[in-house]
Design a protein around this motif. Structure first.
Motif, mmCIF file in Angstrom:
data_model
loop_
_atom_site.group_PDB
_atom_site.id
_atom_site.type_symbol
_atom_site.label_atom_id
_atom_site.label_comp_id
_atom_site.label_asym_id
_atom_site.label_seq_id
_atom_site.Cartn_x
_atom_site.Cartn_y
_atom_site.Cartn_z
ATOM 1 N N THR A 131 -21.633 -4.007 -22.765
ATOM 2 C CA THR A 131 -22.443 -3.537 -23.888
ATOM 3 C C THR A 131 -22.791 -4.746 -24.748
ATOM 4 O OG1 THR A 131 -21.218 -1.441 -23.906
ATOM 5 C CG2 THR A 131 -22.503 -1.983 -25.867
ATOM 6 N N ILE A 132 -24.039 -4.828 -25.183
ATOM 7 C CA ILE A 132 -24.456 -5.898 -26.090
ATOM 8 C C ILE A 132 -24.793 -5.276 -27.440
ATOM 9 C CG2 ILE A 132 -26.193 -7.671 -26.564
ATOM 10 C CD1 ILE A 132 -26.401 -8.195 -23.617
ATOM 11 N N VAL A 133 -24.165 -5.787 -28.479
ATOM 12 C CA VAL A 133 -24.321 -5.220 -29.820
ATOM 13 C C VAL A 133 -24.919 -6.261 -30.760
ATOM 14 C CG1 VAL A 133 -23.166 -4.001 -31.702
ATOM 15 C CG2 VAL A 133 -22.213 -3.886 -29.380
ATOM 16 N N PHE A 134 -25.991 -5.865 -31.435
ATOM 17 C CA PHE A 134 -26.581 -6.697 -32.483
ATOM 18 C C PHE A 134 -26.260 -6.019 -33.804
ATOM 19 C CE2 PHE A 134 -30.784 -8.094 -34.631
ATOM 20 C CZ PHE A 134 -30.141 -9.155 -35.243
ATOM 21 N N ILE A 135 -25.452 -6.679 -34.624
ATOM 22 C CA ILE A 135 -24.892 -6.072 -35.823
ATOM 23 C C ILE A 135 -25.665 -6.518 -37.054
ATOM 24 C CG2 ILE A 135 -22.791 -5.801 -37.184
ATOM 25 C CD1 ILE A 135 -21.202 -6.638 -34.702
ATOM 26 N N ASP A 136 -25.900 -5.568 -37.935
ATOM 27 C CA ASP A 136 -26.467 -5.855 -39.248
ATOM 28 C C ASP A 136 -25.592 -6.903 -39.934
ATOM 29 O OD1 ASP A 136 -27.445 -5.798 -41.844
ATOM 30 O OD2 ASP A 136 -27.735 -3.633 -41.859
ATOM 31 N N ASP A 137 -26.210 -7.968 -40.446
ATOM 32 C CA ASP A 137 -25.403 -9.042 -41.028
ATOM 33 C C ASP A 137 -25.190 -8.895 -42.535
ATOM 34 O OD1 ASP A 137 -27.826 -9.703 -42.099
ATOM 35 O OD2 ASP A 137 -28.045 -11.621 -41.065
ATOM 36 N N THR A 138 -25.462 -7.684 -43.067
ATOM 37 C CA THR A 138 -25.300 -7.485 -44.506
ATOM 38 C C THR A 138 -24.046 -6.704 -44.866
ATOM 39 O OG1 THR A 138 -26.658 -5.470 -44.464
ATOM 40 C CG2 THR A 138 -27.795 -7.560 -44.874
ATOM 41 N N VAL A 139 -23.496 -5.965 -43.927
ATOM 42 C CA VAL A 139 -22.307 -5.169 -44.236
ATOM 43 C C VAL A 139 -21.467 -4.992 -42.972
ATOM 44 C CG1 VAL A 139 -23.590 -3.010 -43.884
ATOM 45 C CG2 VAL A 139 -21.464 -2.977 -45.181
ATOM 46 N N SER A 140 -20.150 -5.128 -43.113
ATOM 47 C CA SER A 140 -19.256 -4.965 -41.973
ATOM 48 C C SER A 140 -18.954 -3.488 -41.751
ATOM 49 C CB SER A 140 -17.959 -5.749 -42.196
ATOM 50 O OG SER A 140 -17.274 -5.245 -43.323
ATOM 51 N N GLY A 141 -18.278 -3.198 -40.677
ATOM 52 C CA GLY A 141 -17.937 -1.809 -40.378
ATOM 53 C C GLY A 141 -17.327 -1.640 -39.003
ATOM 54 N N LEU A 142 -17.675 -2.511 -38.056
ATOM 55 C CA LEU A 142 -17.136 -2.423 -36.707
ATOM 56 C C LEU A 142 -15.706 -2.944 -36.694
ATOM 57 C CD1 LEU A 142 -17.661 -1.794 -33.709
ATOM 58 C CD2 LEU A 142 -18.489 -4.143 -33.447
ATOM 59 N N GLN A 143 -14.812 -2.173 -36.078
ATOM 60 C CA GLN A 143 -13.409 -2.556 -35.982
ATOM 61 C C GLN A 143 -12.924 -2.452 -34.543
ATOM 62 O OE1 GLN A 143 -11.350 -0.003 -38.802
ATOM 63 N NE2 GLN A 143 -11.632 -1.490 -40.452
ATOM 64 N N LEU A 144 -12.001 -3.309 -34.189
ATOM 65 C CA LEU A 144 -11.432 -3.394 -32.845
ATOM 66 C C LEU A 144 -9.941 -3.123 -32.915
ATOM 67 C CD1 LEU A 144 -11.869 -4.432 -29.818
ATOM 68 C CD2 LEU A 144 -11.132 -6.649 -30.690
ATOM 69 N N GLN A 145 -9.445 -2.330 -31.961
ATOM 70 C CA GLN A 145 -8.017 -2.023 -31.933
ATOM 71 C C GLN A 145 -7.292 -2.906 -30.931
ATOM 72 O OE1 GLN A 145 -6.481 1.709 -30.150
ATOM 73 N NE2 GLN A 145 -5.613 2.154 -32.165
ATOM 74 N N LYS A 146 -6.179 -3.467 -31.372
ATOM 75 C CA LYS A 146 -5.327 -4.255 -30.486
ATOM 76 C C LYS A 146 -3.878 -3.933 -30.819
ATOM 77 C CE LYS A 146 -4.281 -8.939 -28.882
ATOM 78 N NZ LYS A 146 -4.562 -10.390 -29.039
ATOM 79 N N GLU A 147 -3.166 -3.431 -29.809
ATOM 80 C CA GLU A 147 -1.753 -3.080 -29.958
ATOM 81 C C GLU A 147 -1.529 -2.172 -31.168
ATOM 82 O OE1 GLU A 147 0.289 -6.794 -30.042
ATOM 83 O OE2 GLU A 147 -0.062 -7.202 -27.914
ATOM 84 N N GLY A 148 -2.434 -1.194 -31.315
ATOM 85 C CA GLY A 148 -2.279 -0.189 -32.356
ATOM 86 C C GLY A 148 -2.753 -0.605 -33.732
ATOM 87 N N VAL A 149 -3.223 -1.837 -33.873
ATOM 88 C CA VAL A 149 -3.681 -2.339 -35.170
ATOM 89 C C VAL A 149 -5.198 -2.503 -35.138
ATOM 90 C CG1 VAL A 149 -3.524 -4.226 -36.849
ATOM 91 C CG2 VAL A 149 -1.506 -3.551 -35.528
ATOM 92 N N TRP A 150 -5.861 -2.107 -36.229
ATOM 93 C CA TRP A 150 -7.318 -2.229 -36.321
ATOM 94 C C TRP A 150 -7.699 -3.523 -37.031
ATOM 95 C CZ3 TRP A 150 -10.484 0.666 -33.584
ATOM 96 C CH2 TRP A 150 -10.045 1.926 -33.140
ATOM 97 N N TYR A 151 -8.626 -4.261 -36.411
ATOM 98 C CA TYR A 151 -9.111 -5.523 -36.965
ATOM 99 C C TYR A 151 -10.613 -5.440 -37.206
ATOM 100 C CZ TYR A 151 -4.636 -7.369 -35.277
ATOM 101 O OH TYR A 151 -3.307 -7.587 -35.040
ATOM 102 N N ASN A 152 -11.068 -5.999 -38.323
ATOM 103 C CA ASN A 152 -12.499 -6.062 -38.592
ATOM 104 C C ASN A 152 -13.153 -7.090 -37.680
ATOM 105 O OD1 ASN A 152 -12.543 -4.185 -40.757
ATOM 106 N ND2 ASN A 152 -11.794 -5.757 -42.164
ATOM 107 N N VAL A 153 -14.268 -6.717 -37.078
ATOM 108 C CA VAL A 153 -15.060 -7.682 -36.315
ATOM 109 C C VAL A 153 -15.868 -8.493 -37.317
ATOM 110 C CG1 VAL A 153 -16.903 -7.974 -34.626
ATOM 111 C CG2 VAL A 153 -15.180 -6.188 -34.292
ATOM 112 N N PRO A 154 -15.705 -9.794 -37.343
ATOM 113 C CA PRO A 154 -16.381 -10.605 -38.362
ATOM 114 C C PRO A 154 -17.896 -10.590 -38.192
ATOM 115 C CG PRO A 154 -15.377 -12.018 -36.707
ATOM 116 C CD PRO A 154 -14.902 -10.628 -36.428
ATOM 117 N N ILE A 155 -18.586 -10.700 -39.301
ATOM 118 C CA ILE A 155 -20.039 -10.777 -39.271
ATOM 119 C C ILE A 155 -20.443 -12.233 -39.029
ATOM 120 C CG2 ILE A 155 -22.139 -10.581 -40.645
ATOM 121 C CD1 ILE A 155 -20.942 -8.222 -42.063
ATOM 122 N N ILE A 156 -21.181 -12.453 -37.962
ATOM 123 C CA ILE A 156 -21.746 -13.766 -37.670
ATOM 124 C C ILE A 156 -23.253 -13.572 -37.576
ATOM 125 C CG2 ILE A 156 -21.801 -15.718 -36.080
ATOM 126 C CD1 ILE A 156 -19.016 -14.885 -35.132
#
Length: 271
Positions: free
Chosen positions: A153-178
């Protein structure tokens, strides 16, 4: 891709969602107001009365193969939408092939091993997401936790506000805006095909109390009639088969059900 071109992609997405509701509903994902179809503008399918709905409008279109495009659902406003989407589709395909070639090299497979999973009957879907600002962001997701059914999947993210999060070992991490970057996600089909070497990450979108958010997502899926199974070259005594065989269209049906329930389709095919 040039910064200016990516800016145009986000611009036409934003302009589409700014159209009056009656204009957007010309491309509704409900046929005659009754029958749900994947393509079109609206919300995701409601399977159960107990289903938790997401705080999101989405607009799905089949973009590949070209013969499957339903141009009656392609907006005429903004006027550049169709041309921009055609070019973006072609350029994302170049990115996809490059990534898949290098993933094959990592596993000592021939360069086109994964590229060949996306043959002339493979399906590519574009999804334009709009997440309005939400008065109670702690009570609803923009998009529930899930993994993608795709190859990638290829995702192009709005660079004005975050919201996408990734789970690793039960913990949610914010995907940084680049700014002006594309995020490439492994999908379930790639996890299965690689016999678990590559992982399909569980991710979600959280809502924002103050700002709206946009994203453009390209889903690369195998021919609906092809089977998804571990590559024979990656299965041996030390690396036993970890997933059962399933037809692509059946897996997509399964992921629709599990997404509505808040569970993961990949768990249904693990051995």
């Amino acid at each position: 891709m040039e910064q200016s071109f990516l800016g145009e992609v986000m611009k036409v997405t934003r302009e589409f969602y700014k159209l009056p509701l009656e204009e957007k509903q010309k491309y509704s994902n409900f046929v005659d107001g009754k029958e749900f179809r994947l393509e079109g503008y609206g919300n995701d399918m409601v399977i159960s009365e107990k289903q938790t709905l997401d705080w999101c409008d989405r607009f799905y279109l089949v973009v590949e193969p070209e013969s499957r495009r339903l141009y009656t659902l392609w907006p005429t406003q903004p006027t550049s939408f169709r041309d921009i989407l055609c070019e973006y589709t072609a350029r994302c395909r170049e990115v996809t092939n490059l990534v898949l070639e290098n993933l094959a090299k990592i596993l000592n497979l021939h360069e086109n091993y994964f590229v060949n999973m996306l043959d002339e009957n493979a399906m590519t879907y574009a999804r334009f997401n709009y997440y309005p600002h939400c008065p109670k962001p702690d009570q609803v997701f923009g998009l529930k936790p899930h993994s993608d059914a795709t190859v990638i999947t290829i995702v192009f993210i709005d660079d004005t506000v975050s919201g996408l999060q990734l789970q690793k070992e039960g913990v949610w991490y914010n995907v940084p805006i680049i700014p002006n970057a594309l995020l490439v996600n492994m999908g379930d089909a790639m996890e299965i095909r690689s016999n678990g070497f590559f992982k399909s990450p569980v991710h979600r979108v959280v809502t924002n109390a103050e700002k709206e958010r946009l994203s453009v997502v390209m889903f690369y899926s195998m021919d609906p009639e092809r089977e998804i199974e571990p590559a024979p070259e990656l299965v041996d005594e030390k690396n036993p088969r970890r997933y059962r065989t399933i037809k692509t269209k059946d897996y997509i049906t399964e992921i629709s059900k599990t997404f509505a329930r808040g569970t993961l389709a990949i768990d249904t095919v693990k051995i």
